[in-house]
Design a protein around this motif. Structure first.
Motif, PDB file in Angstrom:
ATOM      1  N   GLN A  62       0.648  -1.005   0.396  1.00 31.97           N
ATOM      2  CA  GLN A  62      -0.114  -0.047   0.199  1.00 31.97           C
ATOM      3  C   GLN A  62       0.577   1.032   0.058  1.00 31.97           C
ATOM      4  OE1 GLN A  62      -2.686   0.038   2.808  1.00 31.97           O
ATOM      5  NE2 GLN A  62      -3.466   2.161   2.637  1.00 31.97           N
TER       6      GLN A  62
ATOM      7  N   LEU B 147      -0.536  -0.796  -3.991  1.00 34.50           N
ATOM      8  CA  LEU B 147      -2.713  -0.200  -3.778  1.00 34.50           C
ATOM      9  C   LEU B 147      -1.821   0.844  -3.367  1.00 34.50           C
ATOM     10  CD1 LEU B 147      -5.248  -0.820  -3.097  1.00 34.50           C
ATOM     11  CD2 LEU B 147      -4.313  -1.561  -2.046  1.00 34.50           C
TER      12      LEU B 147
ATOM     13  N   ASP C  71     -10.192  -2.410  -1.146  1.00 30.11           N
ATOM     14  CA  ASP C  71      -9.515  -2.964  -1.631  1.00 30.11           C
ATOM     15  C   ASP C  71      -9.723  -3.531  -3.001  1.00 30.11           C
ATOM     16  OD1 ASP C  71      -7.174  -3.876  -2.547  1.00 30.11           O
ATOM     17  OD2 ASP C  71      -6.479  -4.888  -0.686  1.00 30.11           O
TER      18      ASP C  71
ATOM     19  N   SER D 211      -9.487  -6.052   2.526  1.00 33.42           N
ATOM     20  CA  SER D 211      -8.417  -5.693   2.096  1.00 33.42           C
ATOM     21  C   SER D 211      -8.049  -7.155   2.079  1.00 33.42           C
ATOM     22  CB  SER D 211      -6.923  -5.253   3.364  1.00 33.42           C
ATOM     23  OG  SER D 211      -5.479  -5.113   3.027  1.00 33.42           O
TER      24      SER D 211
END
Length: 297
Positions: free
Chosen positions: A18, A98, A241, A281
């Motif tokens: 992330q 991400l 996500d 997630s």
């Protein structure tokens, strides 16, 4: 439920990072979190298995710690492994970046999952064979998957759609029973930005009995069949996500078709499954049948 979902590849290890934003060329950013998952084709198979389908993995899996993780994860979902272990090479890795909008960018290092091993099994008439664009960009693997006989093929071109050789893509489309792609991929294939227009155009490139699905994120999906195209809506959710959302959709859609569900109803339930998946997630976040049934009622 009749028939099986036979997935021809590929399962990889997802290294999900992330980041606040993608780094500029030559730059660097510090990841806010770093997690490893079993991903790639595993996401589709896990989704279909959780929807109640019988699932078979006919792709490659390597010698080494990543291959061991793949086999353990598949077993936990009740997925049968068709091929023997590929020796001398481990399973590959996909780095997933991400960002804060929930969008993801991929860099893939291939491994045993793209290797050409034993001949893939022929399909029973009631089976659905899943073919990924990652197979179609590897010439030897493409020849192997396009030689499969019987059943119905679900083709998901994926992010590498522009790298599939035109002759291979034409042959794949000729075998297609279901073409499932996202709106970006549909635009790359057709040059049309409107998903409805793109779905209609794609429907002219597959057999008359085939179904085209263009996934449009929060908007649900477009389904083209029998000369018509229409939007099938989704449900509102808070996105955490988006990684694996398309895989959840494909797995659930295939599982519903194996149950004999009407195409539009199957798309509606696949939309719900994908919507639930993005609230969690990780890549393999497809919901169970009871979770989808609760939101579909």
């Amino acid at each position: 439920m009749t028939g099986r979902l036979v997935h021809t590849g590929q399962v990889v290890i997802d290294l999900v990072m992330q980041v606040p934003a993608l780094p500029p060329v030559g730059g660097d950013v510090l990841a806010l979190s770093t997690v490893e998952y079993v991903g790639g084709g595993f996401n589709v198979m896990a989704a279909a298995a959780r929807a109640g389908a019988t699932v078979v993995y006919a792709g490659g899996h390597g010698t080494g710690p990543r291959g061991d993780r793949v086999r353990t994860a598949l077993a936990a979902e009740g997925v049968k492994i068709e091929q023997p272990i590929t020796t001398a090479i481990d399973t590959g890795v996909c780095v997933v970046l991400l960002d804060n909008t929930g969008e993801r960018t991929f860099v893939t290092g291939s491994g045993a999952e793209t290797a050409v091993g034993d001949a893939l099994p022929d399909l029973d008439a009631s089976d659905i064979g899943y073919v990924s664009g990652y197979s179609l960009v590897v010439p030897e693997k493409a020849e192997q998957v396009l030689a499969i006989r019987g059943g119905r093929l679900l083709i998901d071109p994926g992010p590498l759609v522009a790298d599939i050789a035109p002759d291979v893509w034409a042959r794949a489309l000729a075998r297609t029973a279901v073409l499932s792609c996202n709106d970006r991929e549909a635009q790359l294939l057709t040059g049309l930005s409107d998903p409805l227009d793109a779905a209609r155009e794609l429907a002219t490139r597959v057999p008359p009995t085939a179904v085209v699905v263009v996934r449009i994120g929060a908007g649900g999906c477009v389904v083209a069949q029998d000369g018509t195209a229409q939007v099938v809506p989704s449900i509102p959710v808070d996105v955490v996500d988006t990684n694996g959302a398309g895989d959840a959709h494909c797995g659930w859609f295939a599982a519903e078709l194996l149950r004999g569900t009407d195409v539009l109803e199957a798309a509606w339930r696949a939309n719900i499954a994908a919507a639930i998946a993005v609230t969690r997630s990780g890549p393999a976040t497809a919901p169970t049948r009871s979770e989808v049934e609760a939101r579909a009622s």
